[in-house]
Write an enzyme that holds these catalytic residues in place. Sequence first.
Site, PDB file in Angstrom:
ATOM      1  N   TYR A  23      -6.375 -19.726  41.970  1.00 38.46           N
ATOM      2  CA  TYR A  23      -6.457 -19.241  40.588  1.00 38.46           C
ATOM      3  C   TYR A  23      -7.887 -18.820  40.252  1.00 38.46           C
ATOM      4  O   TYR A  23      -8.128 -17.703  39.787  1.00 38.46           O
ATOM      5  CB  TYR A  23      -5.966 -20.309  39.586  1.00 38.46           C
ATOM      6  CG  TYR A  23      -6.368 -19.920  38.195  1.00 38.46           C
ATOM      7  CD1 TYR A  23      -5.631 -18.975  37.491  1.00 38.46           C
ATOM      8  CD2 TYR A  23      -7.554 -20.389  37.617  1.00 38.46           C
ATOM      9  CE1 TYR A  23      -6.036 -18.535  36.240  1.00 38.46           C
ATOM     10  CE2 TYR A  23      -7.975 -19.956  36.380  1.00 38.46           C
ATOM     11  CZ  TYR A  23      -7.213 -19.031  35.692  1.00 38.46           C
ATOM     12  OH  TYR A  23      -7.627 -18.581  34.478  1.00 38.46           O
ATOM     13  N   GLU A  34     -14.016 -20.576  33.711  1.00 36.47           N
ATOM     14  CA  GLU A  34     -12.700 -20.745  34.333  1.00 36.47           C
ATOM     15  C   GLU A  34     -12.485 -22.176  34.814  1.00 36.47           C
ATOM     16  O   GLU A  34     -11.391 -22.717  34.696  1.00 36.47           O
ATOM     17  CB  GLU A  34     -12.517 -19.754  35.483  1.00 36.47           C
ATOM     18  CG  GLU A  34     -12.299 -18.327  35.021  1.00 36.47           C
ATOM     19  CD  GLU A  34     -11.082 -18.164  34.125  1.00 36.47           C
ATOM     20  OE1 GLU A  34     -10.155 -18.991  34.216  1.00 36.47           O
ATOM     21  OE2 GLU A  34     -11.064 -17.231  33.304  1.00 36.47           O
ATOM     22  N   ASP A  82      -1.821 -18.409  35.903  1.00 33.09           N
ATOM     23  CA  ASP A  82      -1.927 -19.786  35.400  1.00 33.09           C
ATOM     24  C   ASP A  82      -0.591 -20.157  34.754  1.00 33.09           C
ATOM     25  O   ASP A  82       0.375 -19.379  34.803  1.00 33.09           O
ATOM     26  CB  ASP A  82      -3.112 -19.930  34.431  1.00 33.09           C
ATOM     27  CG  ASP A  82      -2.855 -19.261  33.087  1.00 33.09           C
ATOM     28  OD1 ASP A  82      -1.874 -18.473  32.980  1.00 33.09           O
ATOM     29  OD2 ASP A  82      -3.612 -19.522  32.134  1.00 33.09           O
TER      30      ASP A  82
END
Length: 288
Positions: A115, A32, A133
Amino acid sequence: MIDSLLDWYDANARDLPWRKQATTGWGVLVSEIMLQQTPVARVEPIWLAWLNRWPVPSALAAETQGEVVRAWGKLGYPRRALRLHAAAGVIAAEHGDVVPADVDTLLSLPGIGAYTARAVAAFAYGQRCPVVDTNVRRVVARAVHGAGDAGPPSTTRDMNDTEALLPEEPARAARASAALMELGAVVCVARGPRCTDCPVFADCAWQLAGRPAYDGPAKAVQKFAGTDRQVRGLLLDVLRDTNEPAPKTKLDLVWSDAGQRDRCLHSLLVDGLVEQTADGRFALPGEH
Ligand code: SF4
């Protein structure tokens, strides 16, 4: 809408290494952070190399910052490497070398934002939480709100909009989060969405509204050539390729504009990505 999306995802999800069942929370966290500003094709080989070399957070935490920046290669935005290194240290020391599953604990780790915390909770631990996102914002703007594109970000509104789409059952919700991201990445793309291939075409508010043009504020276009980001990358390349501190004269060769070059070197020093030795040469952090 979500049922069709999930069916489509089951049949079409890209076979990415960090999506495999056996991937740990650490593997998901690394993916990520790497994927935030870098395309999948460039992340894939570096992610595989990192997980092979540093399969647990404590292994990464034991490295020097310089080695971690070197192994970041040319993924760009190298401060992310230092953030991962710092988070790995805390996970190793305070969380038994296992990435936490709880969003608030994830948020307490250095360099982990809204996020990333939710992406790890959803994709590594199957939790129901909105993962927002740029791609998801665009899908929601079009499919739910009927706009041509997403407007400026608003964390609360964007998370509420996305959460409203998620099924109640956590594992299914986590899969829906992945599916929304995938749809935005490969079908509902920024320019030229492939609507005829889209699983939510029949319910898409933008289609139903007659595909109105985007009328929000203009978006900044990110260029690369000639930017400080490019110059910082060139300076780091020099230091990555050597185990010896480099004299300034060697760094001066990478860019002709002395003012921009010095500004970029200074910013790398401030960011902790480069250090100066006692004799005035330059090195990756912890390597002199
Ligand atoms: S139909 Fe087109 S605009 Fe609507 S969600 Fe699908 S790809 Fe995006």
